[in-house]
Design an enzyme around this catalytic site. Structure first.
Site, PDB file in Angstrom:
ATOM      1  N   HIS A 124     -73.939 -23.130 -75.696  1.00 24.20           N
ATOM      2  CA  HIS A 124     -74.342 -23.446 -74.330  1.00 24.20           C
ATOM      3  C   HIS A 124     -73.306 -24.257 -73.566  1.00 24.20           C
ATOM      4  O   HIS A 124     -73.630 -24.807 -72.506  1.00 24.20           O
ATOM      5  CB  HIS A 124     -75.662 -24.211 -74.322  1.00 24.20           C
ATOM      6  CG  HIS A 124     -76.855 -23.360 -74.605  1.00 24.20           C
ATOM      7  ND1 HIS A 124     -77.524 -22.649 -73.626  1.00 24.20           N
ATOM      8  CD2 HIS A 124     -77.508 -23.087 -75.764  1.00 24.20           C
ATOM      9  CE1 HIS A 124     -78.526 -21.992 -74.166  1.00 24.20           C
ATOM     10  NE2 HIS A 124     -78.542 -22.241 -75.460  1.00 24.20           N
ATOM     11  N   LYS A 157     -80.016 -30.469 -60.331  1.00 28.08           N
ATOM     12  CA  LYS A 157     -79.556 -30.166 -61.691  1.00 28.08           C
ATOM     13  C   LYS A 157     -79.124 -31.475 -62.339  1.00 28.08           C
ATOM     14  O   LYS A 157     -79.069 -32.510 -61.666  1.00 28.08           O
ATOM     15  CB  LYS A 157     -78.406 -29.163 -61.680  1.00 28.08           C
ATOM     16  CG  LYS A 157     -77.241 -29.552 -60.780  1.00 28.08           C
ATOM     17  CD  LYS A 157     -76.147 -28.491 -60.797  1.00 28.08           C
ATOM     18  CE  LYS A 157     -76.556 -27.271 -60.015  1.00 28.08           C
ATOM     19  NZ  LYS A 157     -76.682 -26.087 -60.833  1.00 28.08           N
ATOM     20  N   ARG A 158     -78.837 -31.437 -63.616  1.00 31.61           N
ATOM     21  CA  ARG A 158     -78.392 -32.634 -64.326  1.00 31.61           C
ATOM     22  C   ARG A 158     -77.183 -33.260 -63.625  1.00 31.61           C
ATOM     23  O   ARG A 158     -76.287 -32.550 -63.162  1.00 31.61           O
ATOM     24  CB  ARG A 158     -78.043 -32.236 -65.768  1.00 31.61           C
ATOM     25  CG  ARG A 158     -77.667 -33.365 -66.706  1.00 31.61           C
ATOM     26  CD  ARG A 158     -77.732 -32.864 -68.138  1.00 31.61           C
ATOM     27  NE  ARG A 158     -77.035 -31.606 -68.305  1.00 31.61           N
ATOM     28  CZ  ARG A 158     -75.771 -31.505 -68.745  1.00 31.61           C
ATOM     29  NH1 ARG A 158     -75.075 -32.584 -69.027  1.00 31.61           N
ATOM     30  NH2 ARG A 158     -75.213 -30.325 -68.908  1.00 31.61           N
ATOM     31  N   LYS A 177     -83.519 -19.552 -60.064  1.00 25.48           N
ATOM     32  CA  LYS A 177     -84.797 -19.969 -59.475  1.00 25.48           C
ATOM     33  C   LYS A 177     -84.690 -20.060 -57.959  1.00 25.48           C
ATOM     34  O   LYS A 177     -85.611 -19.671 -57.227  1.00 25.48           O
ATOM     35  CB  LYS A 177     -85.226 -21.310 -60.075  1.00 25.48           C
ATOM     36  CG  LYS A 177     -85.501 -21.244 -61.569  1.00 25.48           C
ATOM     37  CD  LYS A 177     -85.488 -22.623 -62.208  1.00 25.48           C
ATOM     38  CE  LYS A 177     -85.424 -22.503 -63.727  1.00 25.48           C
ATOM     39  NZ  LYS A 177     -85.172 -23.793 -64.387  1.00 25.48           N
ATOM     40  N   LYS A 231     -70.555 -30.686 -62.642  1.00 27.98           N
ATOM     41  CA  LYS A 231     -71.466 -30.006 -61.701  1.00 27.98           C
ATOM     42  C   LYS A 231     -71.152 -30.380 -60.254  1.00 27.98           C
ATOM     43  O   LYS A 231     -71.665 -29.762 -59.324  1.00 27.98           O
ATOM     44  CB  LYS A 231     -72.917 -30.325 -62.060  1.00 27.98           C
ATOM     45  CG  LYS A 231     -73.321 -29.741 -63.418  1.00 27.98           C
ATOM     46  CD  LYS A 231     -74.754 -30.068 -63.775  1.00 27.98           C
ATOM     47  CE  LYS A 231     -75.113 -29.582 -65.167  1.00 27.98           C
ATOM     48  NZ  LYS A 231     -75.240 -28.106 -65.262  1.00 27.98           N
ATOM     49  N   THR A 262     -79.495 -21.892 -64.786  1.00 27.62           N
ATOM     50  CA  THR A 262     -80.727 -21.146 -64.534  1.00 27.62           C
ATOM     51  C   THR A 262     -81.357 -21.588 -63.216  1.00 27.62           C
ATOM     52  O   THR A 262     -82.134 -20.846 -62.623  1.00 27.62           O
ATOM     53  CB  THR A 262     -81.753 -21.324 -65.672  1.00 27.62           C
ATOM     54  OG1 THR A 262     -81.945 -22.716 -65.932  1.00 27.62           O
ATOM     55  CG2 THR A 262     -81.277 -20.627 -66.938  1.00 27.62           C
TER      56      THR A 262
END
Length: 813
Positions: A358, A546-547, A660, A552, A656
């Protein structure tokens, strides 16, 4: 297709009254909302238990292969709404509850989010449990029943504070204890090899015994016969209470063994920036795999009488490296408890296990100090050494003299146990979670292994439980879809593609805009209720949820917002598209830079909120949603108009959240990273807003030597943004972040925010112009995203795993 028989409103009312009377001693007129919630959960759990028992008999009769999914986390969110929807009993329950003066919506609010997960890894595992049941695949998940989840996030003066996530008081009603499935897990102690008549045997002594007690949570499929079972282990002291110490007044000592045991299942991801934290994490990982594998193999022996058939009847999946100790633990059970010889045991192990990677971040590949493993898990350490010795012997034959390659591929090296290497060596299949990610791991971090055994490597792109993220979260959009294409997409997400033929229907496009407005108003109410924050639904909702992590690039988003703020402070009358930037994220407890970025966003938001000029506040708003979780996400995703998927290309495995947002009609601004690449291919590049360097371009820039200051020196806007960071917001300077971007050693701006900044802002401008000038075209692109999202269903992902990796068959009638 499974049907819940005789469950009409009358029957539902009778069952609820029975539960209230038996378990709480109250009538429907006396019951509290919490008692109604628990009574309804018990009723649903009874239905699930009956359904599971029937399906179990079907699996048993068919002698079907089963999959066992091992993961340290399952981010389930709330279970009541999902199970009620999947079972198709919502109408009956609501009618029954109305007679008591309550409703399912009220009861949904009583349920806490199950504190069993952190981010995308755990949410993916939860989606897969739903998809496996919906696909009629025999499946069990295994994890730990954490007393406290990751943590409850409280932001104080912009700084994240971690509080206990107390979920069990409202969540344990879903759990059924299985005391008949208890197993013993051993830690510490010493190993002695003894030659006896039957050969060499291993004796284990002076060890600590921990009892693993399972609790089952059932997850219904949609329109299917199957129920997935998630078995969660809790740790407790195996030996009796130390009455002698207690009688002598040494109360702390009398409780010591209990406390040490219970710590294992106390908290998800304890901080590991100290020895005790590392030791506890290692114990958690071994506790999970040892209890799970003992359970799997004992049940297999009970069914089939031999473990020789294990690869034919069981697929055991290692989801990320946390359960990697499944490799030596499976060997231990086969060798020590069942007396297989090494080669046979190894063939069974590698034929049974499969591994999903991952991450492409080399620093995120899990390792353990070898001396810690040898101390805590002496027998496992011995097996690891033998696995490594045999593997390196084979490498030497394949690559004689190439010590560098052998060192890179070794499982044990420089007093370190490399869990990713172990997972690859011990599995028959290794997959990434997007096409780009799978190519990157083959060409970079696992290149040596790919050259060694290329047949092991494959790809399965991630997917989401679309029934939760569309049908349950956005009933208004589903009503439109039902009118246009029917309801079949709930079972078969690929049928969403039929929606594309309405992209020229003006009434449908108008309705898409109206639905988005409704969802924005609903989220504004939600934010007001949860945090007391005012959000104007007339503004564009631009969301990054998100985290919190450097790669990111929430920081890139913040730099753009600072630029917008500077422009409005210069000219409050500036004609710009009013936007609300919404963030939702938790940072790891010990991740200082992530917390600094979070503080910047929070202080920037407060500075804008306190600006005395209402013209600025009307055009620019920043909201940081505290304690982001699955339930909040279910409200936020349908309300979002712009989806920020802006990680540095080559760093995000898949994502993911992007899926969504997409299925709810948000338009993506993103790099060609992770699953964004496949999203762009499926929806068409005209319907997604791509910016920035590509993965190969990022690599080339690094090879040539990345210099963030060159971007700073040539861009007046960037210089002003950095100056603004130094001056600060809401009375706080963020000079440390400015230094991080320009002068941090050894590398400034390690995730290239400055390199991608110009492309990012230009793409934002393009999106704003489209939104302002052609709302019909915006809605058309939104429709096309919804229509193209069907591929990214977890149902499809699970089907790929079943057919290509697990060798699993559906057992539908």
């Amino acid at each position: 297709m499974y049907e819940v028989k005789n469950f009409n409103a009358k029957e539902a009312k009778t069952i609820i009254e029975g539960k209230l009377s038996r378990f709480f001693g109250v009538t429907g007129q006396e019951a509290t909302t919490d008692q109604f919630y628990k009574a309804v959960v018990m009723a649903v759990r009874d239905i699930l238990l009956e359904k599971r028992n029937k399906y179990h008999q079907t699996v048993k009769k068919a002698k079907a292969k089963r999959v066992y999914y091992l993961c340290m986390e399952f981010l389930l969110g709330r279970s009541l709404k999902n199970n009620v929807f999947n079972l198709g009993i919502e109408k009956s329950l609501n009618e029954a509850l109305a007679s008591f003066g309550t409703s399912l919506e009220e009861l949904y609010e009583m349920e806490p989010d199950a504190g069993l997960g952190n981010g995308g890894l755990g949410r993916l595992a939860a989606c897969f449990m739903d998809a496996l049941a919906s696909g009629d695949y025999p499946a069990m998940g295994y994890s730990i029943r954490y007393e406290y989840g990751l943590f409850k996030q409280k932001i104080v003066d912009g700084w994240q504070t971690e509080l206990p996530d107390i979920w069990l008081p409202g969540g344990e009603v879903w759990l059924t204890q299985r005391a008949d499935k208890t197993f013993t897990v051993k830690f510490d102690g010493h190993i002695r090899e003894v030659w006896k008549e039957g050969g060499m045997q291993v004796e284990y002594f002076d060890y600590q015994e921990i009892e693993a007690v399972p609790y089952d949570m059932m997850i219904s499929g949609y329109g299917s016969e199957a129920v997935s079972v998630l078995r969660l282990w809790t740790a407790q002291n195996k030996h009796k209470f130390d009455m002698r110490s207690f009688s002598q007044g040494d109360y702390m000592r009398s409780m010591q063994a209990d406390n040490e045991a219970e710590l294992i299942s106390k908290v998800l991801y304890p901080s590991d920036n100290h020895f005790e934290g590392k030791s506890l994490r290692l114990k958690q990982q071994y506790f999970l795999v040892s209890a799970s594998l003992q359970n799997i193999l004992s049940e297999h022996l009970h069914r089939y009488g031999t473990l020789d058939t294990l690869p034919d009847m069981a697929a055991i999946h290692i989801n990320d490296t946390h359960p990697a100790l499944a490799v030596p633990e499976l060997m231990r059970i086969l060798l020590d408890d069942n007396y297989f010889e090494w080669d046979t045991a190894w063939n069974i192990t590698t034929s049974t296990l499969a591994y999903t990677n991952h991450t492409v971040l080399a620093e995120a590949l899990e390792t353990w100090a070898e001396d810690l493993v040898s101390r805590r898990l002496p027998r496992i350490h011995g097996i690891l050494k033998e696995i490594n010795r045999r593997f390196c012997d084979d490498l030497w034959k394949r690559f004689p003299g190439d010590w560098n390659k052998i060192s890179r591929m070794s499982i044990l090296s420089h007093n370190t146990v490399r869990m990713a290497n172990l997972s690859i060596v011990g599995s028959h299949s290794v997959n990434g979670v997007s096409e780009l990610h799978s190519e990157i791991i083959k060409s970079s971090i696992f290149r040596d292994f790919y050259e060694y055994t290329p047949e092991k490597f494959t790809n399965v792109t991630n997917g989401i439980a679309h029934r939760r993220w569309l049908n349950q979260s956005n009933p208004e959009l589903c009503a439109l879809l039902n009118d246009c294409i029917g309801e079949g997409y709930a079972k078969d997400a690929s049928r969403l593609a039929e929606f594309a033929k309405f992209d020229r229907d003006e009434s449908v496009l108008k309705r898409i805009g109206e639905i988005k407005r409704i969802k924005k108003e609903q989220f504004a109410e939600y934010a007001k209720k949860k945090q007391g924050i005012e959000i104007d639904p007339n503004t564009v909702f631009d969301v990054q949820a998100k985290r919190m992590h450097e790669y990111k690039r929430q920081l890139l988003n913040a730099l753009h917002i600072i630029s917008c703020y500077n422009a409005l402070r210069d000219d409050p009358n500036l004609d710009v598209l009013p936007k609300t930037y919404i963030f939702g994220a938790k940072a790891a407890a010990g991740y200082d830079m992530a917390k600094q970025i979070m503080k910047l966003i929070c202080f920037l938001a407060e500075d804008i909120r306190r600006n005395p000029d209402p013209r600025i506040r009307e055009k620019l708003n920043v909201v940081y949603m505290e304690n982001y979780n699955v339930t909040m996400s279910e409200a936020l995703m349908p309300a979002s108009e712009i989806s920020e998927q802006i990680s540095l290309a080559g760093k995000e495995a898949s994502g993911t959240g992007n899926m969504k947002f997409m299925i709810n009609g948000a338009l993506t601004i993103g790099t060609l990273d992770g699953a964004n690449v496949e999203m762009a291919e499926r929806v068409g590049e005209d319907n997604i807003f791509i910016f920035g360097l590509k993965a190969d371009e990022v690599d080339e820039v690094w090879r040539n030597g990345y210099n963030s200051s060159s971007y700073y020196n040539h861009d007046a806007e960037l210089r002003r943004i950095v100056e603004s960071l130094i001056v600060g917001f809401n009375g706080c300077s963020f000079a440390e972040i400015a230094n991080y971007l320009l002068r941090k050693s050894p590398v400034a701006d390690p995730y290239m925010c400055l390199a991608d900044y110009e492309s990012y802002t230009q793409t934002h401008h393009k999106m704003s112009e489209l939104y302002r000038n052609d709302p019909t075209e915006w809605n058309r692109k939104s429709l096309r995203n919804i229509a193209a999202a069907g591929y990214f269903s977890a149902d499809r992902s699970v089907r790929d795993y079943a057919e290509r990796i697990w060798g699993l068959k559906r057992l539908d009638k």
